[in-house]
Scaffold this active site. Sequence first.
Site, PDB file in Angstrom:
ATOM      1  CG  ASN A 116      -0.254  -0.355   2.489  1.00 37.62           C
ATOM      2  OD1 ASN A 116       0.397  -1.403   2.590  1.00 37.62           O
ATOM      3  ND2 ASN A 116      -0.365   0.497   3.471  1.00 37.62           N
TER       4      ASN A 116
ATOM      5  CD  GLN B 256      -3.434  -0.429  -1.713  1.00 42.20           C
ATOM      6  OE1 GLN B 256      -3.592   0.104  -2.815  1.00 42.20           O
ATOM      7  NE2 GLN B 256      -3.727   0.188  -0.584  1.00 42.20           N
TER       8      GLN B 256
ATOM      9  CB  ALA C 169     -15.669  -2.947  -2.039  1.00 40.71           C
TER      10      ALA C 169
ATOM     11  CB  THR D  77     -27.729 -10.019   8.130  1.00 36.45           C
ATOM     12  OG1 THR D  77     -28.531 -10.697   9.084  1.00 36.45           O
ATOM     13  CG2 THR D  77     -28.572  -9.631   6.921  1.00 36.45           C
TER      14      THR D  77
ATOM     15  CB  CYS E  51       4.631  15.345  11.545  1.00 30.81           C
ATOM     16  SG  CYS E  51       6.181  15.761  12.328  1.00 30.81           S
TER      17      CYS E  51
END
Lengths: 137, 410
Positions: free
Chosen positions: B154, B182, B203, B243, B334
């Site tokens: 990534n 990726q 996705a 579900t 940072c």
Amino acid sequence: MAYSEKVIEHYQHPRNVGTLDPNDPNVGTGLVGAPECGDVMRLQLRINPETGMIEDAKFKTFGCGSAIASSSLATEMIKGKSVDEAYAIKNTVIVKELNLPPVKIHCSVLAEDAIKAAIEDFKKKRASATVEAEAVA
Amino acid sequence: MVKLPIYLDNNATTRMDERVFEAMRPYFIEYYGNAASRNHAFGWKAEEAVDWGRETIARSIGADPKEIVFTSGATESDNLAIKGIAEMYASKGDHIITLTTEHKAVLDTCKALERKGHRVSYLPVTREGFVDLDMLRDAITDKTVLVTIMHANNEVGVIQDLEAIGKLCHEKGVIFHTDSTQSVGKVPFDVQRMNVDLASISAHKIYGPKGVGALYVRKKNPRVKLASQMDGGGHERGMRSGTLNVPGIVGLAKAIEICIEDMESDTKRIQSMRDKMWMDFRAELDEIYINGPDPIDKPESRLPGNLNVSFAFVEGEALMMGIKDIAVSSGSACTSASLEPSYVLKALGVGEDLAHTSIRFGIGRFNTQEECDYTVKDVVQSVRHLREMSPLYEMAKAGIDLTKIEWAAH
């Protein structure tokens, strides 16, 4: 994370960026921080040997926007001050003025360290110059 | 005129393709049935959509529909694969092999297993980010149950040779999982050709919705079994209860379908924008370094839209502040929650000083050449501005060796 308006203002229009001749006996240079830590500040000041007042101050900083703003503000604050007054400046004043969040407090600490390091460099130069002068005499 | 702000962080997430959105829409408000409701039309309609999604995704990666398990995203898929295998094959062995450059979803899952007594080998990578196959071969023992190595990284975009890794794992009888978050949809990916046993899919990295993903689980040669990590109604053949997210599944499938269809043209366009950006930077600025494989020399080893550059002597967050109308990422400490700069860059042997100056550009389907040109101009201007106030740049230009200075670490 959003930056305070003052940090953005100093970042966009930094005061006193530049270099003073480090070999000038009246110039003190403070270099603090480390590239590995992502922050390096170099703060320089020129002191009038007669009056002991800071006549000029310059900085260059490698670091985040808050580090740049902290050093920019530091040069503004010390110009026209006496060496002792500048030495007494605390990082908390910078934190308050720039409205720095907790994760950026180290930037203000670095600026305070840079002021102190520059003044100590100047004092060291003066001391060795005095020794040399005495040796000549 | 370029519309601001510009989104160039497509390795973080992507804008959903409107075709995906349109495909999902009816499953929120019209066909909102539960796919597990077997006795009415609402359920049938939902089940039909899920079946279509499962078939579409399976076909796209060379799998069988029964080998697709839907999840909430790649993090869950990684957790399910790694913990599920470790638990299921605990009697066979307790050893897992992975890379130091894996995503946190893999690394932290491995660390969690270490706390439970499993042993994990974190293999180093080369300067460009590749795994050393000999080292991998040597690391495999008779107690190794799983090798988990990502397809594309990534941060630096490096693409591993999965075919060779998978072949080695199968020779040694070790299960092979890959985090292909990726890569699926962006570069060719085939579970048969690559000998992959488990693959995590997401996705939202491929112009689909957030919150949905899948795990490919091989059913034969060899048959891979998983201990479920979510207990409940026994959905997804008992491997993942809950579900089914019907609109999400439709979105994931539609997103992959479009990616496969448009892969050739998307790749060509995106890669050419990426390459031009890199060459333009090099023409305008000195002291800049690519992180990961060289995009020009080794295009097949790097994600088409990924560009990760260190702009020496300019801190990453400061640069991002200067290009505030452009959304990118930085390896600088940072910009992250931790105090350390990117562990991926560190694993590639990039010094912490340079890691602090890195910027990741993620070019995607919806970016234009104008946006990329604007970005180059803005970045170059900011780098110059910041180098003017960088004591390190001044010192380096004066010929001072920065490594010889005794810095006071703080």
